[in-house]
Design a protein around this motif. Sequence first.
Motif, mmCIF file in Angstrom:
data_model
loop_
_atom_site.group_PDB
_atom_site.id
_atom_site.type_symbol
_atom_site.label_atom_id
_atom_site.label_comp_id
_atom_site.label_asym_id
_atom_site.label_seq_id
_atom_site.Cartn_x
_atom_site.Cartn_y
_atom_site.Cartn_z
ATOM 1 N N VAL A 92 0.813 -1.103 -0.019
ATOM 2 C CA VAL A 92 -0.145 0.265 -0.218
ATOM 3 C C VAL A 92 0.866 1.097 -0.105
ATOM 4 O O VAL A 92 0.411 2.186 -0.578
ATOM 5 C CB VAL A 92 -0.884 -0.014 1.407
ATOM 6 C CG1 VAL A 92 -1.727 1.459 1.458
ATOM 7 C CG2 VAL A 92 -1.834 -1.162 1.187
ATOM 8 N N THR A 93 1.958 1.170 0.718
ATOM 9 C CA THR A 93 3.066 2.344 0.717
ATOM 10 C C THR A 93 3.449 2.594 -0.550
ATOM 11 O O THR A 93 3.653 3.803 -1.049
ATOM 12 C CB THR A 93 3.959 1.985 1.653
ATOM 13 O OG1 THR A 93 3.504 1.908 3.004
ATOM 14 C CG2 THR A 93 5.027 3.175 1.652
ATOM 15 N N LEU A 243 -2.478 -5.545 -6.226
ATOM 16 C CA LEU A 243 -1.365 -5.393 -5.582
ATOM 17 C C LEU A 243 -1.058 -6.249 -4.501
ATOM 18 O O LEU A 243 -0.014 -6.897 -4.517
ATOM 19 C CB LEU A 243 -1.081 -3.983 -5.554
ATOM 20 C CG LEU A 243 0.520 -3.762 -5.205
ATOM 21 C CD1 LEU A 243 1.444 -4.067 -6.460
ATOM 22 C CD2 LEU A 243 0.548 -2.361 -5.090
ATOM 23 N N GLN A 244 -2.168 -5.931 -3.687
ATOM 24 C CA GLN A 244 -1.779 -6.751 -2.411
ATOM 25 C C GLN A 244 -1.849 -8.406 -2.525
ATOM 26 O O GLN A 244 -1.319 -8.953 -1.937
ATOM 27 C CB GLN A 244 -2.889 -6.577 -1.471
ATOM 28 C CG GLN A 244 -2.782 -5.052 -0.712
ATOM 29 C CD GLN A 244 -1.855 -5.214 0.365
ATOM 30 O OE1 GLN A 244 -0.574 -5.506 0.364
ATOM 31 N NE2 GLN A 244 -2.359 -4.671 1.535
ATOM 32 N N HIS A 245 -2.799 -8.783 -3.454
ATOM 33 C CA HIS A 245 -3.023 -10.300 -3.507
ATOM 34 C C HIS A 245 -2.616 -11.122 -4.610
ATOM 35 O O HIS A 245 -2.917 -12.111 -4.817
ATOM 36 C CB HIS A 245 -4.526 -10.451 -3.298
ATOM 37 C CG HIS A 245 -5.218 -9.945 -2.078
ATOM 38 N ND1 HIS A 245 -5.806 -8.791 -2.020
ATOM 39 C CD2 HIS A 245 -5.449 -10.394 -0.816
ATOM 40 C CE1 HIS A 245 -6.301 -8.585 -0.763
ATOM 41 N NE2 HIS A 245 -6.090 -9.574 -0.120
ATOM 42 N N ARG A 246 -1.701 -10.431 -5.443
ATOM 43 C CA ARG A 246 -0.975 -11.038 -6.565
ATOM 44 C C ARG A 246 0.260 -11.128 -6.581
ATOM 45 O O ARG A 246 0.757 -9.848 -6.060
ATOM 46 C CB ARG A 246 -1.641 -10.471 -7.947
ATOM 47 C CG ARG A 246 -3.127 -11.166 -8.411
ATOM 48 C CD ARG A 246 -3.512 -10.610 -9.622
ATOM 49 N NE ARG A 246 -2.601 -10.861 -10.525
ATOM 50 C CZ ARG A 246 -2.782 -10.543 -11.952
ATOM 51 N NH1 ARG A 246 -3.636 -9.814 -12.259
ATOM 52 N NH2 ARG A 246 -1.975 -10.672 -12.745
ATOM 53 N N ASP A 247 1.093 -11.987 -6.991
ATOM 54 C CA ASP A 247 2.350 -11.896 -7.027
ATOM 55 C C ASP A 247 3.048 -10.891 -7.881
ATOM 56 O O ASP A 247 2.165 -10.593 -8.925
ATOM 57 C CB ASP A 247 3.268 -13.299 -7.301
ATOM 58 C CG ASP A 247 2.892 -14.184 -6.071
ATOM 59 O OD1 ASP A 247 2.826 -13.721 -4.778
ATOM 60 O OD2 ASP A 247 2.889 -15.265 -6.323
ATOM 61 N N ALA A 248 4.246 -10.283 -7.863
ATOM 62 C CA ALA A 248 4.739 -9.305 -8.705
ATOM 63 C C ALA A 248 5.199 -10.013 -9.966
ATOM 64 O O ALA A 248 5.358 -9.574 -11.092
ATOM 65 C CB ALA A 248 5.929 -8.544 -7.981
#
Length: 248
Positions: A92-93, A243-248
């Motif tokens: 989130v940051t 963004l929080q729940h999927r891998d980069a």
Amino acid sequence: MRQALHAEWTKLRTDAGIGWLLLASVALTVGLSAAAAAARTAGSADLDATKLSLVGVDLGQAAVAILGVTVICGEYATGMIRTSLTAVPRRVTVLAAKAATLTAAVVVTATVAVAGSLLAARLTLPATVTPSLTAGPTVRAAFGSVLYLALIGLLSLGVTFAVRDSAVAIGAVLALLYLFPILIQAVTDKDWQRHLQQIAPMNAGLAIQNTVHLRGLPISPWSGLGVLAAWALAALVLGGLVLQHRDA
């Protein structure tokens, strides 16, 4: 947060492509506004000189939308996003830092573009219809146009985090902006036209530029900008969840 902001600002100012997109947004906005003002040879009681002076925002927003895609997809394409998320584990940051730096860059650029558009119109339009730069409605339209472009950037940023593909993200954002007006024109029912104008991000958001005949608008200027803000917020929330729940 300070380190994340510094890192994102460094990425932004060292990417030549981003600089060219910012310049393109100014050139497109001022260029179209100047051309529209030059094409207007006479005034009328129905002419909204301020809105005419800012018509270049309709085109300049495309460069801002592409900018919002570029600042994300470049990292996904090179794999740098993994480094960013390793350095700043709180995702989130990372999203907040990118949104803040993008907004700052767009606000500065949009201020130059809007000021240039108003100046070009003042030098080109007949003296009888030249908008007063100190009048309250003109100031509101100019300030609102800057906010409009900043919100377009955030909308694009959120969509890009959600889809993670530059072509899809650009297509989705530009479709939201430019296909809605086409759909509105294709609808024959006046009530449906009005409802679509009230929810379309571009139509509603650009109501902030109107300075005359406000009672006849489908939505009031600030309410229209609020609709665009809701679109941008929804896109950022969706992008943040992905963004929080999927891998980069």
